[in-house]
Design an enzyme around this catalytic site. Structure first.
Site, PDB file in Angstrom:
ATOM      1  N   PHE A 172      22.132 -35.191   3.346  1.00  0.00           N
ATOM      2  CA  PHE A 172      23.391 -35.761   2.407  1.00  0.00           C
ATOM      3  C   PHE A 172      22.918 -36.814   1.578  1.00  0.00           C
ATOM      4  O   PHE A 172      23.632 -37.042   0.558  1.00  0.00           O
ATOM      5  CB  PHE A 172      24.332 -36.476   3.482  1.00  0.00           C
ATOM      6  CG  PHE A 172      24.106 -37.686   4.058  1.00  0.00           C
ATOM      7  CD1 PHE A 172      24.392 -38.811   3.023  1.00  0.00           C
ATOM      8  CD2 PHE A 172      23.474 -37.837   5.427  1.00  0.00           C
ATOM      9  CE1 PHE A 172      24.053 -40.062   3.565  1.00  0.00           C
ATOM     10  CE2 PHE A 172      23.142 -39.038   5.722  1.00  0.00           C
ATOM     11  CZ  PHE A 172      23.494 -40.237   4.936  1.00  0.00           C
ATOM     12  N   LYS A 196      20.937 -24.118   1.130  1.00  0.00           N
ATOM     13  CA  LYS A 196      22.280 -24.677   1.958  1.00  0.00           C
ATOM     14  C   LYS A 196      22.239 -26.193   1.741  1.00  0.00           C
ATOM     15  O   LYS A 196      21.455 -27.017   2.207  1.00  0.00           O
ATOM     16  CB  LYS A 196      21.722 -24.085   3.582  1.00  0.00           C
ATOM     17  CG  LYS A 196      23.065 -23.803   4.242  1.00  0.00           C
ATOM     18  CD  LYS A 196      23.964 -25.288   4.553  1.00  0.00           C
ATOM     19  CE  LYS A 196      23.489 -26.343   5.548  1.00  0.00           C
ATOM     20  NZ  LYS A 196      24.154 -27.479   5.586  1.00  0.00           N
ATOM     21  N   GLU A 199      26.637 -30.445   4.010  1.00  0.00           N
ATOM     22  CA  GLU A 199      27.960 -30.232   3.904  1.00  0.00           C
ATOM     23  C   GLU A 199      28.711 -31.367   3.637  1.00  0.00           C
ATOM     24  O   GLU A 199      30.001 -31.342   3.525  1.00  0.00           O
ATOM     25  CB  GLU A 199      28.616 -29.738   5.349  1.00  0.00           C
ATOM     26  CG  GLU A 199      28.524 -30.447   6.558  1.00  0.00           C
ATOM     27  CD  GLU A 199      26.666 -30.461   7.208  1.00  0.00           C
ATOM     28  OE1 GLU A 199      25.957 -29.938   6.461  1.00  0.00           O
ATOM     29  OE2 GLU A 199      26.613 -31.239   8.236  1.00  0.00           O
ATOM     30  N   LYS A 200      28.171 -32.511   3.592  1.00  0.00           N
ATOM     31  CA  LYS A 200      28.784 -33.802   3.515  1.00  0.00           C
ATOM     32  C   LYS A 200      28.890 -34.036   2.168  1.00  0.00           C
ATOM     33  O   LYS A 200      29.835 -34.662   1.437  1.00  0.00           O
ATOM     34  CB  LYS A 200      28.023 -34.801   4.154  1.00  0.00           C
ATOM     35  CG  LYS A 200      28.025 -34.668   5.423  1.00  0.00           C
ATOM     36  CD  LYS A 200      27.562 -36.204   6.221  1.00  0.00           C
ATOM     37  CE  LYS A 200      27.670 -35.937   7.809  1.00  0.00           C
ATOM     38  NZ  LYS A 200      26.534 -35.416   8.274  1.00  0.00           N
ATOM     39  N   SER A 249      16.937 -35.053   9.640  1.00  0.00           N
ATOM     40  CA  SER A 249      16.773 -35.749  10.563  1.00  0.00           C
ATOM     41  C   SER A 249      15.645 -34.953  11.467  1.00  0.00           C
ATOM     42  O   SER A 249      15.623 -33.853  11.254  1.00  0.00           O
ATOM     43  CB  SER A 249      17.868 -35.886  11.389  1.00  0.00           C
ATOM     44  OG  SER A 249      18.605 -34.694  11.953  1.00  0.00           O
ATOM     45  N   CYS A 304      15.362 -42.202   2.977  1.00  0.00           N
ATOM     46  CA  CYS A 304      14.140 -41.885   3.961  1.00  0.00           C
ATOM     47  C   CYS A 304      13.060 -42.776   3.755  1.00  0.00           C
ATOM     48  O   CYS A 304      12.226 -43.030   4.386  1.00  0.00           O
ATOM     49  CB  CYS A 304      13.716 -40.490   3.828  1.00  0.00           C
ATOM     50  SG  CYS A 304      13.050 -40.144   2.362  1.00  0.00           S
TER      51      CYS A 304
HETATM   52  P1  NAD Z   1      20.772 -33.927   9.085  1.00  0.00           P
HETATM   53  O1  NAD Z   1      19.582 -33.227   9.836  1.00  0.00           O
HETATM   54  O2  NAD Z   1      21.761 -34.377   9.952  1.00  0.00           O
HETATM   55  O3  NAD Z   1      21.089 -32.833   8.151  1.00  0.00           O
HETATM   56  C1  NAD Z   1      20.363 -32.275   7.392  1.00  0.00           C
HETATM   57  C2  NAD Z   1      20.636 -30.771   7.279  1.00  0.00           C
HETATM   58  O4  NAD Z   1      20.326 -29.942   8.609  1.00  0.00           O
HETATM   59  C3  NAD Z   1      22.088 -30.183   6.810  1.00  0.00           C
HETATM   60  O5  NAD Z   1      22.028 -29.487   5.965  1.00  0.00           O
HETATM   61  C4  NAD Z   1      23.010 -29.993   8.125  1.00  0.00           C
HETATM   62  O6  NAD Z   1      23.945 -29.129   7.922  1.00  0.00           O
HETATM   63  C5  NAD Z   1      21.726 -29.491   8.929  1.00  0.00           C
HETATM   64  N1  NAD Z   1      21.630 -29.728  10.503  1.00  0.00           N
HETATM   65  C6  NAD Z   1      22.084 -30.693  10.920  1.00  0.00           C
HETATM   66  N2  NAD Z   1      22.173 -30.881  12.297  1.00  0.00           N
HETATM   67  C7  NAD Z   1      21.552 -29.686  12.696  1.00  0.00           C
HETATM   68  C8  NAD Z   1      21.409 -28.846  13.738  1.00  0.00           C
HETATM   69  N3  NAD Z   1      21.645 -29.245  14.925  1.00  0.00           N
HETATM   70  N4  NAD Z   1      21.034 -27.419  13.549  1.00  0.00           N
HETATM   71  C9  NAD Z   1      21.042 -26.698  12.394  1.00  0.00           C
HETATM   72  N5  NAD Z   1      20.943 -27.535  11.321  1.00  0.00           N
HETATM   73  C10 NAD Z   1      21.471 -28.721  11.373  1.00  0.00           C
HETATM   74  O7  NAD Z   1      20.377 -35.010   8.128  1.00  0.00           O
HETATM   75  P2  NAD Z   1      21.115 -36.014   7.353  1.00  0.00           P
HETATM   76  O8  NAD Z   1      21.896 -36.964   8.057  1.00  0.00           O
HETATM   77  O9  NAD Z   1      21.958 -35.312   6.255  1.00  0.00           O
HETATM   78  O10 NAD Z   1      20.040 -36.912   6.535  1.00  0.00           O
HETATM   79  C11 NAD Z   1      19.671 -38.172   6.833  1.00  0.00           C
HETATM   80  C12 NAD Z   1      18.201 -37.894   7.553  1.00  0.00           C
HETATM   81  O11 NAD Z   1      17.337 -37.186   6.562  1.00  0.00           O
HETATM   82  C13 NAD Z   1      17.567 -39.165   7.933  1.00  0.00           C
HETATM   83  O12 NAD Z   1      16.830 -39.018   9.135  1.00  0.00           O
HETATM   84  C14 NAD Z   1      16.263 -39.326   6.717  1.00  0.00           C
HETATM   85  O13 NAD Z   1      15.226 -40.173   7.065  1.00  0.00           O
HETATM   86  C15 NAD Z   1      16.059 -37.865   6.530  1.00  0.00           C
HETATM   87  N6  NAD Z   1      15.565 -37.504   5.128  1.00  0.00           N
HETATM   88  C16 NAD Z   1      14.291 -37.552   5.047  1.00  0.00           C
HETATM   89  C17 NAD Z   1      13.734 -37.451   3.897  1.00  0.00           C
HETATM   90  C18 NAD Z   1      12.118 -37.308   3.610  1.00  0.00           C
HETATM   91  O14 NAD Z   1      11.639 -36.918   2.525  1.00  0.00           O
HETATM   92  N7  NAD Z   1      11.270 -37.316   4.869  1.00  0.00           N
HETATM   93  C19 NAD Z   1      14.339 -37.527   2.629  1.00  0.00           C
HETATM   94  C20 NAD Z   1      15.587 -37.603   2.782  1.00  0.00           C
HETATM   95  C21 NAD Z   1      16.486 -37.651   4.152  1.00  0.00           C
END
Ligand code: NAD
Length: 518
Positions: A172, A196, A199-200, A249, A304
């Site tokens: 998000f 994909k 969703e937020k 994450s 991140c």
């Molecule tokens: P998130 O993992 O909750 O969601 C990311 C995506 O994964 C979404 O599209 C979501 O629908 C999907 N998802 C979430 N849980 C899932 C599951 N259990 N099974 C399958 N799909 C699932 O992450 P977020 O809260 O949207 O983003 C924040 C995180 O992203 C932080 O940890 C941040 O550090 C990380 N991030 C990392 C980078 C990088 O380049 N290293 C860049 C941006 C964000």
């Protein structure tokens, strides 16, 4: 693409006029060149984090719709891969121009759905735009290699060919930049794509896709399916998808890495972080304080590469006093307010989690020098706001140190020596980024050599590389071999084919021995 262009103003209008409408617009999928409403039985509200208004509703795409998107991508692949690379580049050239023209609309969508300030939303788009610009030179980036006369009359050369259907799963926090890390490189290499979005905040992805189609991307080359876990699992399991790019994450990232790899896919998975800034006593005071404020509290800490932990070498008291003083002056408000420095965090649940982690720090013995938990923002009383928060005297065993907080919280630690500071950083499980603030070249060089994080800043707080390099997190911040964008990004979206050709007079004798070069 006449039909698609007709749909564009409709979605933009709907999205931008939510305040006056009674029924929030439904975010369409993009399948085979058409923006279509999903037949899903469940939708999720996309909520403006500054006001709690429902901006739109995002569908939990059905399995049939998902399959249709993959099938459209598969069908579009043969002709797209054979489309001259110069034509594919020109689509990107037009795409970057359209992104520039639509910057304000995109930024408003990001601020409305994600909460960051308009200025920061422009940065989000611009960082993605630079990847599109880089993709305009794909013919050079995708070049193969050639060695003539490896044997008598024999030449060998390699080609970088596209993989087929690739997919991207987005977080998000950067609704424009991260989709733009993914599909522009993938499609310019000749792949087709299924995206994909988070969703937020799916709005920016849909707008970007509309612009990409307007730029000339043929039907089916880029598809969008919305949803959450089920859609993601379908991507991991689908036999027609060859590669998955994930950013988010660690929980989701490692799940996707394992599940998609079990199906033989390529994966690049960028995950969580705990980025440290080491401040040496010889650092420039003003520049360092400003860098710490910007990188700790910008985007409400939801980057991140946010610098969420500061390690002061030597006594930290005078640094912390000044930090608190300056952090108090930051303006917390709705991201559309012109003087806002930081906006809300993404959701009520995120706010609760962040507040809980702040309290855990206090309970574990840290000193709360600045507490942003009870902030009330006039005119936006329902928003998920947290003001800049500073915890001091934090130690590596505390939960507030071990967890990625992902909020406007700066965790301060002290180290008695530079070596101890380096040791603290290297013992952390994450390895996304680390920065040092110093006027000593020798210290900076030692830091660069010894720190295990993948992206190092020397007097630079958020060292996110531009697209001619790659985004190179390591340790628990990354899983896979080939990083996002830059040379590694092109390698990720292509596979090498090596051709050996012989053009010489027909040999007169037969030899069954292994051919050797002579
Ligand atoms: P998130 O993992 O909750 O969601 C990311 C995506 O994964 C979404 O599209 C979501 O629908 C999907 N998802 C979430 N849980 C899932 C599951 N259990 N099974 C399958 N799909 C699932 O992450 P977020 O809260 O949207 O983003 C924040 C995180 O992203 C932080 O940890 C941040 O550090 C990380 N991030 C990392 C980078 C990088 O380049 N290293 C860049 C941006 C964000």
């Amino acid at each position: 693409h006449q039909g698609n262009n007709n749909l564009r103003p409709r979605f933009l209008r709907c999205l931008l006029s939510t305040m006056s409408s009674t029924q929030p617009p439904r975010v369409p999928n993009l399948i085979g060149g058409s923006f279509v409403d999903s037949q899903a039985s469940s939708h999720i509200d996309v909520i403006n984090p500054a006001t709690q208004e429902v901006v739109s509703q995002v569908p939990l795409t059905t399995n049939e719709e998902f399959k249709a998107a993959v099938s459209a991508a598969k069908q579009a692949f043969p002709s797209w891969r054979n489309t001259p690379i110069t034509t594919r580049q020109r689509v990107m050239l037009k795409f970057q121009e359209l992104i520039r023209k639509n910057m304000d609309k995109l930024a408003l969508s990001i601020t409305t759905e994600q909460g960051k300030t308009l200025k920061d939303a422009h940065g989000d788009i611009f960082r993605g735009l630079e990847v599109v610009e880089h993709a305009c030179g794909m013919a050079t980036l995708q070049m193969g290699e050639y060695v003539p006369n490896v044997s008598n009359g024999v030449d060998t050369y390699s080609l970088r060919e596209p993989l087929g259907v690739c997919a991207g799963i987005c977080p998000f926090n950067f609704p424009a930049m991260i989709p733009l890390w993914m599909f522009p490189i993938a499609v310019t290499c000749g792949n087709t794509f299924v995206l994909k979005p988070s969703e937020k905040d799916p709005g920016a992805s849909v707008m970007l896709a509309e612009l990409a189609m307007e730029a000339g991307l043929p039907n089916g080359v880029l598809n969008i399916v919305h949803g959450t876990n089920d859609t993601v699992n379908a991507i991991c399991d689908d036999d027609d998808i060859r590669a998955v790019s994930f950013v988010g994450s660690n929980t989701a990232g490692m799940h996707i890495y394992a599940r998609a790899a079990a199906k033989g896919k390529r994966i690049q998975s960028n995950m969580g972080a705990k980025n440290h800034g080491v401040v040496l006593p010889d650092a420039h005071v003003d520049a360092t304080l400003n860098a710490l404020l910007a990188a700790g509290f910008g985007a409400a800490g939801q980057r991140c590469m946010a610098l969420s932990t500061v390690v002061f070498v030597g006594n930290s008291k005078s640094w912390e006093d000044k930090l608190v003083e300056r952090a108090k002056a930051l303006k917390v408000s709705c991201g559309t307010e012109p003087d806002a420095d930081l906006g809300p965090v993404i959701s009520k649940q995120a706010k609760e989690r962040i507040c809980r982690l702040i309290q855990s720090g206090v309970d574990d013995g840290a000193k709360l020098l600045l507490d942003g938990r009870n902030i009330v923002v006039p005119g936006y009383e329902k928003g998920n706001f947290i003001g800049p928060t500073i915890l001091s005297g934090v130690t590596p065993d505390m939960e507030c140190y071990k967890e990625e907080i992902f909020g406007p919280v700066l965790v301060c630690m002290e180290a008695s020596s530079f070596d101890e500071a380096i040791d603290i950083l290297n013992r952390n499980k994450y390895g996304n980024g680390a920065a040092i603030f110093t006027s000593s070249g020798a210290a900076a060089r030692k830091f660069q050599m010894e720190i295990e994080a993948g992206q190092i800043g020397i007097n630079v707080p958020i060292p996110v590389p531009l697209p001619f390099f790659s985004f190179t997190g390591n340790k628990a911040s990354f899983a896979g071999d080939l990083n996002f964008y830059g040379k590694a990004g092109v390698d990720f979206f292509t596979q090498i084919k090596t051709v050996t050709q012989q053009w010489k007079d027909i040999p007169t004798s037969v030899s069954l021995a292994m051919p050797t070069s002579q």
